[in-house]
Design an enzyme around this catalytic site. Structure first.
Site, PDB file in Angstrom:
ATOM      1  N   HIS A  65      84.744  49.082  50.551  1.00 28.01           N
ATOM      2  CA  HIS A  65      83.741  49.818  49.788  1.00 28.01           C
ATOM      3  C   HIS A  65      83.139  50.913  50.664  1.00 28.01           C
ATOM      4  CE1 HIS A  65      83.014  46.620  46.435  1.00 28.01           C
ATOM      5  NE2 HIS A  65      83.908  47.523  46.084  1.00 28.01           N
ATOM      6  N   ASP A  67      80.255  52.181  51.328  1.00 30.29           N
ATOM      7  CA  ASP A  67      79.088  52.019  52.200  1.00 30.29           C
ATOM      8  C   ASP A  67      79.421  51.261  53.479  1.00 30.29           C
ATOM      9  OD1 ASP A  67      79.420  49.798  50.400  1.00 30.29           O
ATOM     10  OD2 ASP A  67      77.441  49.057  50.968  1.00 30.29           O
ATOM     11  N   HIS A  68      80.684  50.865  53.617  1.00 31.28           N
ATOM     12  CA  HIS A  68      81.117  50.174  54.831  1.00 31.28           C
ATOM     13  C   HIS A  68      82.193  50.945  55.606  1.00 31.28           C
ATOM     14  CE1 HIS A  68      79.094  46.236  53.972  1.00 31.28           C
ATOM     15  NE2 HIS A  68      79.058  46.802  52.777  1.00 31.28           N
ATOM     16  N   ASP A 212      80.193  41.622  52.576  1.00 29.70           N
ATOM     17  CA  ASP A 212      79.523  41.340  51.309  1.00 29.70           C
ATOM     18  C   ASP A 212      80.174  40.123  50.654  1.00 29.70           C
ATOM     19  OD1 ASP A 212      78.267  43.644  51.967  1.00 29.70           O
ATOM     20  OD2 ASP A 212      78.924  44.799  50.223  1.00 29.70           O
TER      21      ASP A 212
END
Length: 305
Positions: A65, A67-68, A212
């Site tokens: 993802h 944001d990573h 996550d």
């Protein structure tokens, strides 16, 4: 060891927190730094920290993802522009290689250092080096996601100098070997075993860093008996259902994981933008109802492990 958080926000950056990234300082002879995730603007966060790009020799990506991972191409290029030739290894789920190579190829970027990209497809052992055994475990998220478990080698106990003196064993170059628990022959012909002069060995630390995830039995297995767990706590517990529907965890679910795993310490991160810094004590308070030794990370905060 020290763990510095460069970004602690979930999903998108906020005015107070950047997206996910953290750096583990092994504080070893090699001065190695290991990075975990690299969200957008991570290299900008580094400019405001003590972290040096040239010292980062491993990057662990939990999942793909944005944001990573969106900070990776820029960070890799800046590391190169700094002139370093130190090799870098990146671990991550299948697809991380294509993401990096596509970004570098389309931007016609050249790296001055060897880059090795290792894609992970399943749970298991990754490597053992620098006194640490690294392994990974699959988590529960909409895309393939892994947590990483780092187990430090046990260290020899302290050398009992008083006992050596009592037995008329003089100081000399053999002390170094005795400290390592090895058998040595003294100048007078005596053969002594270093293990007889060492205190109980010092147990190595175990650090588990999650990506996550919603609650899953495999997470408990991965975190079993850890000294430190770093776990997401995207929402307060009144929004646990929403968190789980998106593959995330609530505060209390993170704390329950730490308790079930018999961990010693929990650090929560990946906090939703809906919570301002003034509200984070409320998230921490929820964790404390289940697992007392919980801390909440903020950007640029460093924890001694």
């Amino acid at each position: 060891m020290e763990l510095t958080f460069l970004g602690t926000n979930a999903g998108v950056p906020s005015k107070d927190r950047n997206v996910t990234s953290m750096v583990l300082d092994l504080q070893n002879k090699q001065k190695s730094l290991w990075m975990f995730d690299c969200g957008e603007a991570t290299q900008h966060q580094i400019l405001h920290s003590h972290v040096k790009l040239s010292r980062i020799n491993k990057i662990f990506i939990t999942h793909l993802h944005g944001d990573h991972i969106f900070g990776l191409p820029g960070l890799l290029c800046s590391r190169s522009m700094g002139g370093t030739e130190n090799p870098l290894t990146i671990y991550g789920p299948t697809g991380i290689k294509a993401f990096i190579e596509t970004a570098l190829t389309l931007s016609q970027s050249y790296l001055t250092y060897p880059l090795d990209i290792i894609e992970i497809e399943q749970d298991g052992f990754l490597f053992e080096e620098e006194g640490i055994r690294a392994s990974c475990g699959a988590l529960s998220h909409p895309v393939p996601c892994f947590g990483y478990r780092l187990e430090e080698d046990n260290k020899p106990g302290k050398l009992n100098a008083d006992k050596l003196e009592t037995e008329n064993i003089p100081r000399g170059p053999w002390y170094k070997l005795l400290k390592q628990g090895k058998t040595v022959t003294l100048p007078d012909g005596r053969i002594i075993d270093g293990k007889d002069y060492l205190s109980t060995e010092i147990k190595g630390r175990c650090i588990v860093i999650f990506g996550d995830t919603q609650p899953t039995p495999n997470a408990v297995k991965l975190a079993e008996n850890a000294d430190v767990i770093v776990h997401e706590a995207t929402f307060k517990h009144d929004m646990a259902d929403k968190a789980n529907s998106r593959g995330h965890s609530s505060t209390i679910q993170a704390a329950e994981l730490a308790k079930k795993a018999n961990a010693k310490r929990l650090i929560i991160t990946h906090i939703s933008s809906r919570y301002s810094p003034k509200e984070t004590p409320e998230l921490l308070a929820e964790c404390h109802t289940i697992f007392d030794n919980t801390q909440i990370a903020s950007d640029f905060e460093t924890f001694k492990l």
